[in-house]
Scaffold this motif. Sequence first.
Motif, mmCIF file in Angstrom:
data_model
loop_
_atom_site.group_PDB
_atom_site.id
_atom_site.type_symbol
_atom_site.label_atom_id
_atom_site.label_comp_id
_atom_site.label_asym_id
_atom_site.label_seq_id
_atom_site.Cartn_x
_atom_site.Cartn_y
_atom_site.Cartn_z
ATOM 1 N N ARG A 134 0.834 -1.189 0.000
ATOM 2 C CA ARG A 134 0.000 0.000 0.000
ATOM 3 C C ARG A 134 0.877 1.251 0.000
ATOM 4 N NH1 ARG A 134 -2.680 -3.513 3.523
ATOM 5 N NH2 ARG A 134 -4.804 -4.039 2.878
ATOM 6 N N HIS A 136 2.540 4.904 0.928
ATOM 7 C CA HIS A 136 2.909 5.528 2.195
ATOM 8 C C HIS A 136 2.356 6.943 2.291
ATOM 9 C CE1 HIS A 136 6.558 2.597 2.737
ATOM 10 N NE2 HIS A 136 5.376 2.000 2.769
ATOM 11 N N SER A 161 2.857 8.022 6.328
ATOM 12 C CA SER A 161 3.207 6.997 7.313
ATOM 13 C C SER A 161 4.526 6.358 6.915
ATOM 14 C CB SER A 161 2.114 5.929 7.394
ATOM 15 O OG SER A 161 2.504 4.875 8.252
ATOM 16 N N GLU A 171 2.974 0.844 6.030
ATOM 17 C CA GLU A 171 1.877 0.736 5.093
ATOM 18 C C GLU A 171 0.671 1.517 5.594
ATOM 19 O OE1 GLU A 171 1.035 -3.338 4.524
ATOM 20 O OE2 GLU A 171 2.922 -3.792 3.506
ATOM 21 N N LEU A 172 -0.121 2.023 4.649
ATOM 22 C CA LEU A 172 -1.341 2.752 4.982
ATOM 23 C C LEU A 172 -2.551 1.950 4.535
ATOM 24 C CD1 LEU A 172 -0.459 6.454 4.069
ATOM 25 C CD2 LEU A 172 -1.029 5.579 6.331
ATOM 26 N N ASP A 173 -3.445 1.704 5.467
ATOM 27 C CA ASP A 173 -4.686 1.006 5.158
ATOM 28 C C ASP A 173 -5.776 2.054 4.960
ATOM 29 O OD1 ASP A 173 -6.994 -0.442 5.030
ATOM 30 O OD2 ASP A 173 -6.487 -1.800 6.680
ATOM 31 N N THR A 174 -6.141 2.305 3.701
ATOM 32 C CA THR A 174 -7.117 3.357 3.422
ATOM 33 C C THR A 174 -8.475 3.059 4.059
ATOM 34 O OG1 THR A 174 -7.631 2.296 1.304
ATOM 35 C CG2 THR A 174 -5.987 4.057 1.282
ATOM 36 N N THR A 175 -8.812 1.789 4.176
ATOM 37 C CA THR A 175 -10.084 1.432 4.819
ATOM 38 C C THR A 175 -10.092 1.872 6.269
ATOM 39 O OG1 THR A 175 -10.297 -0.491 3.363
ATOM 40 C CG2 THR A 175 -11.637 -0.463 5.366
ATOM 41 N N GLN A 176 -8.970 1.674 6.968
ATOM 42 C CA GLN A 176 -8.867 2.095 8.361
ATOM 43 C C GLN A 176 -8.922 3.613 8.486
ATOM 44 O OE1 GLN A 176 -5.137 1.124 10.228
ATOM 45 N NE2 GLN A 176 -5.912 1.466 12.313
#
Length: 512
Positions: free
Chosen positions: A2, A4, A47, A50-55
């Motif tokens: 994912r 950053h 970040s 990794e970036l979780d767009t859902t979170q």
Amino acid sequence: MRPHHVDLALEGMTCATCAGRIEGALTAIPGVTATVNFATERASIDSDGELDTTQLIASVTRVGYGARVIDPAELRQPEAPVSGALTARVIVGLALTIPIVALSMIAEFQFPGFQWVVGAAATPVVTWVAWPFHRAALSNLRHGATTMDTLVSLGVTVAYAWSVYALFFTMAGTIGMRMPMELFGFADHALYFESAAVVSTFVLLGRYIEARAKRTARQSLTALLEVAAKDAILLVNGREVSVPAGAVQVGDRVVVLAGAIVPVDGVIIDGRSTIDASSVTGESMPVDVSPGSAVIGGTINSGGRLVIEASAVGSATELARLTRMVEEAQAGKAPIQRTVDTISAVFVPLVIVLAALAGLGWWWTTGSVDTALAVAVSTLVVACPCALGLATPMALLVGTGRGARSGIIIRGTDVLESTRRIDTIVFDKTGTLTAGKPSVVNVIAEGADVRDVVEAAARIDSGTDHPIARAIATHASSIGIDFSAGDNIEAVPGSGVRGLLDGSPTIVGSVE
């Protein structure tokens, strides 16, 4: 893997306090740093991992707002007009508020039973017109938060509710009652319908003006993106194939015809021409190019056919880099804006407490509920810090947008804020300071008549669109010379223009 870095488009923000709540929710995620800009309605998130767009979106949703990942293609789309519902609310609000204020404040306009008419006219204003404030206040209340909308909604509701009570259960509803305007103190049997209507309408009008200002500022970024070519002519095995500009890869060879936009950064393989780079570099005069010269995507081929080998495409081009700089500048926060956001976050609950204390204090000392209510409502309404939260981000947004439209790329809002300390400006090229419209200031004709020289040059130059050629032709017309174009006119990139005048070969250009 994912990304950053993620940019989110935000929905439902109404003030700087909202931006602070969203920023707090995002930065609460371990390893995430976020900047939320109220004026651009955008969150810029970084970040180390990794970036979780859902979170990220879920975190924004939990505090009562909407979010979605920004699609880079959206930036090419024209800005949507201001909401029709917002425009309608403002128009209805103004149409009803003006007569409400006139009847409430000018005793000569007050006829028997006027207060009932005012109350009826104020009802749609404080309900339908002011609904965006009430809706936002209720949404924030469900999440245990207060914003500037809370002040507006609370002030309007209390003023209207008290006025309705007074109208039905006190002498204020008596037919024939007058309500003169008092500059000092409080009138007997005062009604506050006009206060509720004025606050609802004019704060909403401020939102409308704010929305138009945002749209105008964002259009500058769209205009910068429009400089980029949308299509390219790809050279494949000697054949020219038209493809979307995004399909060109590094190493591909593209053909750029006269007058076309260069679709990629690259190096000229074949052809000579002049390049208008004013939209990217600020250089007002076309630049002569030949095989081996580097060119930048977004510039205009002003001369002949060129074959270019792509060295950078898409997001790696110089124009894309400049666009990202403007985006980052508009999304970032200057130091002064962070200070303002901090103040706004604590201002709203503080004002509510002060309004309650002020109302209780006046009720305790005077015993008058009317007076206590007037003081409390006045505190809520007057202290609404909409300008405090909006002025700084809007000024920075408009500044960076206006700069981009004028060809000035601002690297960040902190840079814009620091310009107040500038006392000297150094420019690296004279082209930056010109209007890009050369003009003839003097003519030297050795052994010939000046008018004959100007006429000959104008006849040759009238067949090309080069800025210097246009200047010569314009000068000839300004001194009363009537001329017709020569024959077989041909531009010679880097040298000038040649053609035939009455059968005689004539060259206008540099001595080389």
